[in-house]
Write a protein that holds these residues in place. Sequence first.
Motif, PDB file in Angstrom:
ATOM      1  N   TYR A   1      31.932   4.191  78.260  1.00  0.00           N
ATOM      2  CA  TYR A   1      33.282   4.205  77.617  1.00  0.00           C
ATOM      3  C   TYR A   1      33.464   5.728  77.350  1.00  0.00           C
ATOM      4  O   TYR A   1      34.425   6.466  77.454  1.00  0.00           O
ATOM      5  N   ARG A   2      32.474   6.264  76.339  1.00  0.00           N
ATOM      6  CA  ARG A   2      32.637   7.451  75.971  1.00  0.00           C
ATOM      7  C   ARG A   2      32.388   8.567  77.170  1.00  0.00           C
ATOM      8  O   ARG A   2      33.536   9.570  77.167  1.00  0.00           O
TER       9      ARG A   2
ATOM     10  N   LEU B   1      23.833   6.483  86.478  1.00  0.00           N
ATOM     11  CA  LEU B   1      24.098   7.936  86.287  1.00  0.00           C
ATOM     12  C   LEU B   1      25.146   7.988  85.039  1.00  0.00           C
ATOM     13  O   LEU B   1      25.004   8.942  84.154  1.00  0.00           O
ATOM     14  N   THR B   2      26.198   7.328  85.091  1.00  0.00           N
ATOM     15  CA  THR B   2      27.352   7.332  84.256  1.00  0.00           C
ATOM     16  C   THR B   2      27.117   6.517  83.012  1.00  0.00           C
ATOM     17  O   THR B   2      27.480   6.762  82.191  1.00  0.00           O
TER      18      THR B   2
ATOM     19  N   GLU C   1      33.493   8.660  66.973  1.00  0.00           N
ATOM     20  CA  GLU C   1      32.371   7.463  67.057  1.00  0.00           C
ATOM     21  C   GLU C   1      32.612   6.289  67.769  1.00  0.00           C
ATOM     22  O   GLU C   1      33.554   5.671  67.486  1.00  0.00           O
ATOM     23  N   PHE C   2      31.890   5.994  68.644  1.00  0.00           N
ATOM     24  CA  PHE C   2      32.092   4.705  69.859  1.00  0.00           C
ATOM     25  C   PHE C   2      31.113   3.922  69.190  1.00  0.00           C
ATOM     26  O   PHE C   2      29.903   3.907  69.258  1.00  0.00           O
TER      27      PHE C   2
ATOM     28  N   SER D   1      44.521   4.001  74.155  1.00  0.00           N
ATOM     29  CA  SER D   1      45.228   2.834  74.841  1.00  0.00           C
ATOM     30  C   SER D   1      45.634   3.137  76.156  1.00  0.00           C
ATOM     31  O   SER D   1      45.559   2.320  77.196  1.00  0.00           O
ATOM     32  N   ASP D   2      46.231   4.322  76.467  1.00  0.00           N
ATOM     33  CA  ASP D   2      46.542   4.780  77.678  1.00  0.00           C
ATOM     34  C   ASP D   2      45.078   4.958  78.788  1.00  0.00           C
ATOM     35  O   ASP D   2      45.337   4.289  80.015  1.00  0.00           O
ATOM     36  N   TYR D   3      44.332   5.207  78.289  1.00  0.00           N
ATOM     37  CA  TYR D   3      42.917   5.196  79.156  1.00  0.00           C
ATOM     38  C   TYR D   3      42.567   3.969  79.301  1.00  0.00           C
ATOM     39  O   TYR D   3      42.217   3.533  80.640  1.00  0.00           O
TER      40      TYR D   3
END
Length: 576
Positions: free
Chosen positions: A462-463, A347-348, A511-512, A439-441
């Motif tokens: 990731y998005r 789902l993710t 944009e990823f 970066s913190d994420y």
Amino acid sequence: MERRVPYGIMNYAELVMENGYFIDKTPFIARLERVKNPVFLRPRRFGKSLLCSMLAYYYDLKKAYRFDELFGHTWIGKNPTQNHNQYIVLKFDFSVIAVSDDLNDTEYAFNRHCTGRILESWYSYPDYMQSAPGFAPDEKASTALSLWLGYLQKTGAPQVYVIIDEYDNFVNQYITSHQDHLYEEITSGDSFLRTFFKVLKEGRQTGAVANVFITGVLPIAIDDLTSSYNIASFLTLDPSFEHMLGFTQAEVSELVDTIYQDFYIDQVTRGEVNDLIKNQYDGYHFVNPDSEAVYNPTMLMFFLRQLSENKTIPADLFDLNMRTDLTWIRRLTGGNEENTRELVFQLTTDESIPFNRKALVSQFNMHEFFEPAFYPVSLFYLGLLTRKDEFDLKVPNLSMKEIAVEYFNEVFHIDPGQERYKEMMQGFIRKPDLSRLFSDYWRLYVSQLPEAIFSQVNENFYRTTFFELCSRYLSTWFVWNVKRSYPKGRTDLEFVGKFNEKFAGLRWIIEFKYFSNTEWAGMKTSLEEFTVREEDTLQIRGYAEGLRHEYPEADIRLFVIYCIVNQGFSVFEVTG
């Protein structure tokens, strides 16, 4: 009288008397009259109870004196059918029935509710109940119903219109609590529930009952009751009724127009609000993936109530009561933690989830419900997935994406707690810096992920997880667009400063791009030496052209984020 945005109102008369905003679905009343014993399923909090209330007021003979007051402003009020206000209405709400580990207690609660509703008719319709047979409040519901219907028919009383709201609510609780033996007992043999439906069927056969309208969420209980109630007409997947609940774009546009005018909301904010509500609440296709999508009406009204009262975008964009309990997904996968993780991860991560078209049927039994082939279809009925095309289902909107990531965090034991991210988010609000934020994420969120996950992640993962984390802590100041359309394509993610907050006018397009280990190795470079690719620069600049055309005064910035499995990332700002 000032108008009201009717969030949480389930009584149709209350909505009308309080001058609530109303999207007219009454043409469907005339259509429903052509259907015998309709069953209509939709996810939780999709407007089913209000529909049941509207039908009750329309058909109830004791409400005839209020017909013009309640329906005069509607389509059906101007085009009434011959059946309006012609029936004794018997309305049940099975969601109020308390369940117990002891079926005798559940049966007692069922009898008290159903028999109580029947006994109310002595007060509601005294002209027809002068010699009606008496029975105790805890009389068996099937016995009370049979005696009552028999009496009405013998005395020449009007027919009965039966409404059952949330027919499967209390029996579903046995499924989620792993009490399958109790569920099977209550839906098989001569159980009190099956006997009750047999009496309803008999009432339809004798003519004492004019029609039976049933709502619910899942089709499994009605399938397991089939032999006792094999007269149902399933409308859930009928294209003629796809828009009976939920709001179309035209309906929403007219509603928002009116609210903006009535509450003197600045029209400059309209574009931002349109984007937000479409991203958060639209996207449901229940029958035809090529037909017009519908908005979730409850979620939309939650937002519009706060917009009208405060003239600002609220920090919380949907009611937490919308969240389907994770126990449903755990139960769906048989309580197997590995299967649960796999489904939640899908789902993710995935833009679409394949499904067996033949499995998307109006009814299936409990044993089929737990088969892997039915997982996507079960999530469809629960509202977490919707039709994408003839081969795939998809998550309908950002609200459901956020819920999916919440499930992901829960089953993979990812800490989303405030203490972990407080400094990260406070730093961003003081000085917005996307490179630092991402970066913190990566340092605080991605580092918690199990190693095995990285062989399956993609740019969508990731998005989606980055968006959910930001929306969790930054929603006071920002809203987000995902896959917003422009003449030259659709953006991955956009940060949009709320019009009423300190970052108003800010619009960041992100944009990823994702590289697998094999792809990255083939590029023969390092993260330190890697530079933004020309094709990615051209792509994101193309999106920016469309955005500048719509919002020429916006503070637009462009970013490309490259993610390489779990090895690292690079964030580049693109000029132009």
